[in-house]
Scaffold this active site. Structure first.
Site, short mmCIF file in Angstrom:
data_model
loop_
_atom_site.label_atom_id
_atom_site.label_comp_id
_atom_site.label_asym_id
_atom_site.label_seq_id
_atom_site.Cartn_x
_atom_site.Cartn_y
_atom_site.Cartn_z
N HIS A 190 0.88 -1.18 0.00
CA HIS A 190 0.00 0.00 0.00
C HIS A 190 0.91 1.21 0.00
O HIS A 190 1.62 1.48 0.96
CB HIS A 190 -0.91 -0.01 1.23
CG HIS A 190 -2.00 1.02 1.16
ND1 HIS A 190 -1.79 2.34 0.76
CD2 HIS A 190 -3.32 0.94 1.46
CE1 HIS A 190 -2.94 3.00 0.80
NE2 HIS A 190 -3.89 2.17 1.22
N GLU A 204 -12.13 -2.31 -3.46
CA GLU A 204 -12.15 -0.85 -3.26
C GLU A 204 -11.42 -0.18 -4.43
O GLU A 204 -10.54 0.65 -4.26
CB GLU A 204 -11.46 -0.48 -1.95
CG GLU A 204 -11.93 -1.30 -0.76
CD GLU A 204 -11.31 -0.89 0.56
OE1 GLU A 204 -12.05 -0.50 1.45
OE2 GLU A 204 -10.08 -0.93 0.69
N CYS A 210 -9.79 4.39 8.13
CA CYS A 210 -8.83 5.22 7.39
C CYS A 210 -9.37 6.61 7.05
O CYS A 210 -8.63 7.59 7.04
CB CYS A 210 -8.42 4.50 6.11
SG CYS A 210 -9.83 3.87 5.18
#
Ligand code: FUB
Ligand code: ZN
Length: 673
Positions: free
Chosen positions: A223, A344, A440
């Protein structure tokens, strides 16, 4: 190191050099300072009833205990072995928590985003109590750091022998990135370097393990964000090794053989390998925005940073291609990106479903990070337009008007019953949530909103670039002189901006973004001409002196937008926009079955107002009609022309939706033939 060869819109102004005073943004920033930050601190400490537990500070405290124990025991400390390779660790019994790690493996990053938001807020508004809380939080975090500099609570608690063994999924480099961003900001805000030193020690540890040198790991973050963070660390410390490490991560991504294949035995067999993490191809060869949207936005932002600092034209070219793919083929009218809940992620071009949309708040925040960085590379108004669109619509929609609940997913059409009963839409919430297991978005919102002036204004030696018209007092130093500008702005509701010059007289170039939505603008009463505009910016230069005034007018006329025919969902439909604000219809104002409404897009739209949570917001009233329901309620029947009744359709700013309880909402509406 080569120096930048590309001319952009300078660098963001320091938050110290602008005091935001306009009604709109001052209120947002005060909301973050007074409500959001204290609320989030309570959340990070699991003290808000009814909210999903965070475990964030708890994990740091436990990691701190382990670190102390290790110091005491030395080699006699036996590292446990992590027992899972998944994502979330939940307690079996909330009343009997063990001294274990709980939550998502990236839970540390919630603290890091929070401290970053605190830092920006302190820069704009000193607050002793908030700073004291922040210092205490930093003590807790730093106490967890290992002797070698490592600082990620999941592995400190669960077993250090497995660090960096699952780079693809396990977020250590992501947590490092957020920690570093928070640390740099806190140092810049307060001059206190405890957290910055901790981040540097962690960076140095990573640098000692990763790199092109023989024997070092050739992996890169699953990520992204470390790339952007390393650039910030380089810029604040001047240490070249951090920029080198950033480039290393960018250069390794997508190389074959894939590094991540060496981490695991099972291989991806379907689709283009590692698209989800934008690692399917070397970054300079990528041309379509793919995979997890937040990751993509952070990667592209990091690539833009690196392009600026190194003058790497191939990185810039890749950024341009990816920008086109994102903004011209995969972005919602609200500035949302990442259309599918599966991963996502970005879907294929023009697949932009309204009711199944994902459009994560963080993804639009990432889009804003990237857009500002593109502006730093080249002064072109499209970047400012997108920054504005994402900000005033998807990003602001991410938070309730009272700052106490949040959206993760930002749909463009909602039927609450579907959210409750249709599994395909379980990701879509009809009202904002107090918190999330995977939280997040809320602290990401806080850090963006508290630093918003640094997206509005950038500068170089003699130029001031105005991208978003946020009102306040701004100071710019030019060759030792201090020019002061008072900016009064009606944005986002009116396009009137007044800039008055104060302070010392100096030569300055002003670059004013002419918003893409604005056809005819005026400067000091005179109509502006497109020919005077370069890539969407109007440049006005001169020796500005006390009493000089510039009056700008960007008329905000309501406009019905239609989508490209390739967006199948929106055929025959329009969305209403006025200036930067996208509007939507809610059931509260228009009754249920919003899908039965049709609008006459050629009829004039009137201005109105609506009360939401005690505040008055501009509303738009359009002429329309509502289809009558047939008496005989048969599922199917022979065709006959439908009957309609006249309707005045009320549209409210999209970002204010769902502040009056659960109800239907729709951005796109059918046109009456
Ligand atoms: O993986 C860390 C963050 O959690 C991502 O950026 C969000 O999309 C959420 O999955
Ligand atoms: Zn998010």
């Amino acid at each position: 190191m080569e120096q930048s060869i590309i001319k952009g819109a300078g660098r963001p102004i320091s938050l110290r050099n602008i005091q935001v005073e306009d009604d709109f943004w001052k209120a947002q920033m005060e909301l973050v300072r007074k409500e959001v930050l204290p609320y989030q601190w309570e959340i990070l400490n699991d003290r808000v009833e009814g909210a999903a537990p965070s475990f964030c500070m708890r994990n740091f405290r436990i990691a701190g205990k382990i670190t102390q124990k290790k110091k005491a025991l030395g080699n006699a400390y036996e590292e446990p072995t992590p027992t899972f390779r998944g994502f979330e660790v939940l307690p079996e019994d909330m009343n009997h928590l063990e001294d274990k790690f709980y939550g998502f493996v990236f839970q540390d990053s919630d603290f890091s985003k929070w401290i970053e938001a605190v830092a920006y807020s302190l820069m704009n508004h000193p607050d002793e109590e908030l700073e004291k809380t922040a210092d205490e939080a930093i003590d807790i975090v730093c106490a967890a750091q290992q002797e070698n500099g490592y600082l990620d609570t999941y592995y400190i608690i669960s077993g250090m022998n497995s660090i960096f063994t699952n780079l693809r999924d396990h977020h250590e480099l992501y947590c490092f990135g957020h920690l570093t961003e928070g640390a740099v900001a806190y140092y810049q805000a307060t001059g206190k370097d405890k957290l910055l030193k901790a981040a540097m020690r962690f960076a140095d540890f990573i640098d000692s393990r990763f790199g092109s040198e023989e024997g070092k790991c050739k992996g890169y973050p699953g990520h992204e964000i470390a790339e952007m963070a390393l650039v910030r660390l380089y810029e604040v410390t001047g240490e070249e090794r951090y920029l080198r490490l950033c480039r290393f991560f960018l250069d390794e991504r997508g190389k074959r053989p894939y590094y991540w294949d060496s981490e695991r035995t099972e291989k991806h067999t379907q689709g283009e390998r590692y698209q989800y993490n934008q690692a399917h191809r070397p970054v300079r060869e990528q041309d379509e925005a793919v995979g997890h949207a937040v990751r993509a936005m952070y990667l592209y932002a990091g690539m833009a940073d690196a392009a600026r600092l190194t003058g790497d034209a191939s990185l810039l070219e890749a950024c341009r291609r990816l920008w086109k793919s994102t903004v011209h083929e995969k972005m919602y009218v609200t500035g949302g990106v990442g259309a599918t809940c599966q991963g996502e992620a970005f879907s294929f071009p023009f697949d932009l479903p309204n009711d199944l949309a994902y459009a994560e708040t963080c993804a639009s925040i990432g889009l804003i990070f990237w857009a500002r960085r593109m502006l730093e590379l080249e002064t072109a108004s499209e970047y400012g337009d997108v920054m504005e669109l994402a900000l005033y619509n998807t990003v602001l929609a991410g938070m309730a008007l009272d700052g106490k609940s949040f959206f993760y997913v930002n749909p463009l059409e909602v039927l609450p019953e579907a959210c409750h009963k249709d599994e395909r839409k379980f990701h879509v919430k009809p009202v904002r949530q107090k918190w999330f297991g995977c939280a997040c978005c809320p602290p990401n919102l806080a850090r963006l909103l508290s630093s918003i002036p640094s997206y509005a204004y950038t500068e170089d030696e003699e130029s001031l670039y105005m991208h978003l018209y946020i009102g306040g007092r701004l100071t710019k130093e030019i060759h030792g002189k201090k020019v002061r500008l008072q900016i009064e702005s009606g944005f986002p509701w009116s396009g009137k901006v007044r800039i008055s010059f104060e302070g010392e007289e100096a030569f300055m170039r002003l670059a004013l973004r002419i918003p893409g939505w604005c056809e005819n603008w005026k400067v000091n009463g005179t109509e502006g001409k497109r020919t005077e505009v370069k890539q969407g910016y109007l440049y006005i230069e001169g020796n500005w002196k006390n009493t000089d005034v510039l009056e700008l007018c960007f008329p905000m006329t309501p406009v019905f937008l239609q989508a490209d025919e390739r967006v199948r969902e929106n055929i025959g439909k329009v969305a209403l926009k006025r200036g930067p604000i996208v509007y939507c219809m809610e059931e509260t104002d228009n009754g249920d079955c919003l899908h039965l409404n049709q609008v006459f897009p050629e009829e004039p739209v009137e201005e109105g107002s609506v009360q939401i949570q005690g505040q008055t917001f501009p509303a738009l009233i359009a002429k329309g009609r509502k289809r009558k329901r047939e008496e005989a309620r048969e599922l199917y029947r022979a065709y006959r022309e439908a009957e309609y009744e006249k309707a005045e359709l009320t549209f409210i700013p999209y970002y204010t939706w769902a502040n009056r309880g659960e109800n239907e909402m729709s951005v796109w509406i059918e046109t009456a033939k």
